[in-house]
Design a protein around this motif. Structure first.
Motif, PDB file in Angstrom:
ATOM      1  N   SER A   1       0.791  -0.857   0.142  1.00 15.01           N
ATOM      2  CA  SER A   1       0.155  -0.108   0.113  1.00 15.01           C
ATOM      3  C   SER A   1       0.864   1.783   0.009  1.00 15.01           C
ATOM      4  O   SER A   1       0.109   2.323  -0.551  1.00 15.01           O
ATOM      5  CB  SER A   1      -0.660   0.245   1.521  1.00 15.01           C
ATOM      6  N   THR A   2       1.815   0.674   0.487  1.00 15.91           N
ATOM      7  CA  THR A   2       2.963   2.311   0.564  1.00 15.91           C
ATOM      8  C   THR A   2       4.351   2.308  -1.217  1.00 15.91           C
ATOM      9  O   THR A   2       4.897   3.487  -1.217  1.00 15.91           O
ATOM     10  CB  THR A   2       3.841   2.026   1.718  1.00 15.91           C
ATOM     11  N   SER A   3       3.825   1.517  -1.898  1.00 20.53           N
ATOM     12  CA  SER A   3       4.512   1.555  -2.811  1.00 20.53           C
ATOM     13  C   SER A   3       4.772   2.237  -3.360  1.00 20.53           C
ATOM     14  O   SER A   3       5.426   3.154  -4.904  1.00 20.53           O
ATOM     15  CB  SER A   3       4.882  -0.170  -3.802  1.00 20.53           C
ATOM     16  N   SER A   4       3.036   2.645  -3.733  1.00 19.74           N
ATOM     17  CA  SER A   4       3.256   3.807  -5.171  1.00 19.74           C
ATOM     18  C   SER A   4       3.018   5.495  -4.328  1.00 19.74           C
ATOM     19  O   SER A   4       3.022   6.477  -4.927  1.00 19.74           O
ATOM     20  CB  SER A   4       1.657   3.877  -5.814  1.00 19.74           C
ATOM     21  N   ALA A   5       3.246   5.199  -3.474  1.00 18.21           N
ATOM     22  CA  ALA A   5       2.587   6.724  -2.408  1.00 18.21           C
ATOM     23  C   ALA A   5       3.192   7.293  -2.854  1.00 18.21           C
ATOM     24  O   ALA A   5       5.112   7.562  -3.057  1.00 18.21           O
ATOM     25  CB  ALA A   5       3.066   6.515  -0.790  1.00 18.21           C
ATOM     26  N   ILE A   6       3.220   8.916  -2.640  1.00 21.44           N
ATOM     27  CA  ILE A   6       4.283  10.358  -2.852  1.00 21.44           C
ATOM     28  C   ILE A   6       4.529  11.202  -1.331  1.00 21.44           C
ATOM     29  O   ILE A   6       5.722  11.201  -2.011  1.00 21.44           O
ATOM     30  CB  ILE A   6       2.994  11.068  -3.802  1.00 21.44           C
ATOM     31  N   VAL A   7       4.347  10.747  -1.053  1.00 23.57           N
ATOM     32  CA  VAL A   7       4.617  11.346   0.360  1.00 23.57           C
ATOM     33  C   VAL A   7       4.689  10.120   1.390  1.00 23.57           C
ATOM     34  O   VAL A   7       3.814   9.675   1.695  1.00 23.57           O
ATOM     35  CB  VAL A   7       4.724  12.743   1.065  1.00 23.57           C
ATOM     36  N   ILE A   8       5.966  10.201   1.786  1.00 24.06           N
ATOM     37  CA  ILE A   8       6.687   8.753   2.818  1.00 24.06           C
ATOM     38  C   ILE A   8       7.163  10.054   3.942  1.00 24.06           C
ATOM     39  O   ILE A   8       8.248   9.894   4.014  1.00 24.06           O
ATOM     40  CB  ILE A   8       7.079   7.335   2.567  1.00 24.06           C
ATOM     41  N   VAL A   9       5.796   9.932   5.206  1.00 25.02           N
ATOM     42  CA  VAL A   9       7.114  10.258   6.520  1.00 25.02           C
ATOM     43  C   VAL A   9       7.518   9.382   7.584  1.00 25.02           C
ATOM     44  O   VAL A   9       6.252   8.319   7.759  1.00 25.02           O
ATOM     45  CB  VAL A   9       6.344  11.863   7.131  1.00 25.02           C
ATOM     46  N   GLN A  10       8.330   8.803   7.927  1.00 26.12           N
ATOM     47  CA  GLN A  10       9.123   7.656   8.822  1.00 26.12           C
ATOM     48  C   GLN A  10       9.630   7.999  10.182  1.00 26.12           C
ATOM     49  O   GLN A  10      11.060   9.015   9.847  1.00 26.12           O
ATOM     50  CB  GLN A  10       9.724   6.389   8.069  1.00 26.12           C
ATOM     51  N   ASP A  11       8.965   7.587  10.972  1.00 29.31           N
ATOM     52  CA  ASP A  11       9.132   7.932  11.882  1.00 29.31           C
ATOM     53  C   ASP A  11       9.617   9.303  12.620  1.00 29.31           C
ATOM     54  O   ASP A  11      10.840  10.226  13.115  1.00 29.31           O
ATOM     55  CB  ASP A  11      10.287   6.874  12.717  1.00 29.31           C
ATOM     56  N   LEU A  12       9.010  10.565  11.987  1.00 29.46           N
ATOM     57  CA  LEU A  12      10.005  12.131  11.685  1.00 29.46           C
ATOM     58  C   LEU A  12      10.010  12.342  13.433  1.00 29.46           C
ATOM     59  O   LEU A  12       9.063  12.642  13.934  1.00 29.46           O
ATOM     60  CB  LEU A  12       8.681  12.681  11.071  1.00 29.46           C
ATOM     61  N   VAL A  13      10.486  12.925  13.442  1.00 29.22           N
ATOM     62  CA  VAL A  13      11.533  13.573  15.242  1.00 29.22           C
ATOM     63  C   VAL A  13      11.700  14.879  14.518  1.00 29.22           C
ATOM     64  O   VAL A  13      12.734  15.101  14.392  1.00 29.22           O
ATOM     65  CB  VAL A  13      11.943  12.340  16.062  1.00 29.22           C
ATOM     66  N   HIS A  14      11.599  15.673  15.724  1.00 32.63           N
ATOM     67  CA  HIS A  14      12.301  17.804  15.204  1.00 32.63           C
ATOM     68  C   HIS A  14      12.271  17.759  17.524  1.00 32.63           C
ATOM     69  O   HIS A  14      11.209  18.121  17.592  1.00 32.63           O
ATOM     70  CB  HIS A  14      11.611  18.429  14.523  1.00 32.63           C
TER      71      HIS A  14
END
Length: 410
Positions: A303-316
């Motif tokens: 389901s994520t293979s065609s995603a145009i934006v992927i945010v993975q475990d983002l920390v700031h």
């Protein structure tokens, strides 16, 4: 006394050099402001190359410098023609040849100082502080140069058995001044103006040779590499310009000379460290649907293979001052954020005030760097395919209509 480049004997070169430094310092404010307000980042999002950004900035700033050099030359020329005191230093600029080289030197100074101040613009935290520090540094180095010249003039020379006069202290001071001249364009400008005055008449060359133990001659051409020719100052200006432009591009495009590989290795090390921490991080406190979406991203599901934006475990994280205290604490604005956006979809990011929505978008456009985690746009880390419209009405000063539409209507 008119012939020596020392205070309080000569103020013309010193004052002109400081005035030039003030103007260049003012130009630095614009570049510093674009960096601090992220205007530069937004311009780069329109596929504007960094080379084009700096080249266009330099053309604009140099045009202003050209206008200022012309005005300053006209003022000096008028002052020389209508001088009241026949012994004033400005009298030498009655000659068209003298005023021509005066203009040339200031033009070369402008070409050299622009990349110098562009490198400096990466450092200050505010425009005002940047200008003040730049001004103070230039005043100090010019004053140190004056003091060194003063010591050299009054140190005296001794006569060798063969009749040659040698001023060892003066030679040492001269060498140190050459180092300052090679490092700071303003000092080199000051030396060039002194050489123009030194060539004005024999009454200067004789006393300087006598006191300093030098062998200056007016028989050399104006652009001779032997002083008081201006050739060595011109070469220093050209060398400084090439060097500082190299530093600018090294900072911006360091990967072309191996810097990117170092950054990549360091970044991979950070990512591996962050990934280890992520794997250790317990997501059991998350809602079921949020945890499931995170697992889809981590496992790189279909389901994520065609995603145009992927945010993975983002920390700031950033430092935030404690209330009623001078100390700071670490505030986590974005805490292990995970989501993906399928193509041809309208995706909304909802949250209360202070939840980190704006911070997330700034991370998406590479305006700020994450503490850990990854962001992929079209399966890459390239952010050039993003259009961004902030939450307030704001137009970037140096974007034209086409570039503005490209950015906000993409």
């Amino acid at each position: 006394m008119y012939c020596f480049d020392t205070l309080p004997l000569s103020l013309f070169n010193f004052i002109n050099s400081i005035l030039a430094a003030i103007f260049i310092g003012i130009l630095s404010s614009n570049v510093i402001r674009e960096r601090l307000t992220h205007s530069k980042d937004l311009q780069l999002l329109t596929r504007l190359s960094k080379f084009t950004y700096w080249f266009s900035t330099a053309i604009y700033d140099f045009t202003l410098c050209l206008i200022l050099c012309s005005i300053l030359t006209i003022i000096v020329k008028i002052s020389a023609v209508y001088r009241v005191d026949s012994g004033a230093e400005v009298e030498i600029y009655v000659s068209n040849q003298h005023i021509g080289y005066f203009f040339l030197i200031f033009l070369l100074y402008s070409l050299t100082s622009l990349p110098f101040v562009y490198v400096y613009s990466f450092i200050p935290g505010t425009e005002l502080i940047g200008f003040v520090i730049y001004f103070i540094v230039n005043v100090l180095v010019c004053f140190v140069d004056v003091v060194l010249g003063f010591i050299g003039v009054f140190s005296g020379s001794k006569t060798l058995p063969n009749g040659t006069k040698v001023n060892q202290t003066g030679t040492l001071m001269t060498n140190i001044r050459w180092i300052l001249s090679a490092l700071f364009p303003t000092v080199n400008l000051k030396h060039a103006l002194f050489n123009i005055r030194l060539r004005s008449s024999d009454r200067c060359v004789g006393p300087v040779n006598s006191v300093m133990g030098t062998n200056y001659s007016l028989s050399e051409s104006w652009l001779s590499l032997s002083e008081p020719g201006l050739g060595i100052q011109c070469l220093i200006f050209i060398g400084q310009s090439i060097f500082w432009w190299f530093i600018v591009m090294f900072i911006e495009e360091g990967w072309k000379i191996g810097w990117k590989k170092m950054q990549y290795c360091f970044k991979r090390q950070q990512q591996q460290s962050a990934r280890r921490k992520t794997n250790e991080w317990n997501d059991q406190q998350l809602d079921t649907d949020v945890r499931n979406e995170r697992q889809l991203i981590l496992n790189q599901s279909q389901s994520t293979s065609s995603a145009i934006v992927i945010v993975q475990d983002l920390v700031h994280e950033f430092q935030k001052p404690k209330e009623a205290s001078s100390t700071t604490r670490i505030h986590r604005a974005v805490d292990h954020l995970n989501f993906f956006v399928p193509p041809s979809s309208c995706f909304g990011l909802l949250g209360a005030n202070g939840a980190g929505k704006t911070t997330t978008f700034r991370l998406l456009i590479n305006s700020i760097q994450p503490t850990s985690g990854e962001v992929f746009i079209n399966r890459t880390e390239n952010k050039a395919d993003i259009g961004y419209c902030p939450q307030f009405d704001w137009l970037v000063d140096h974007l034209n209509v086409r570039e503005t539409l490209t950015l906000f209507a993409r």
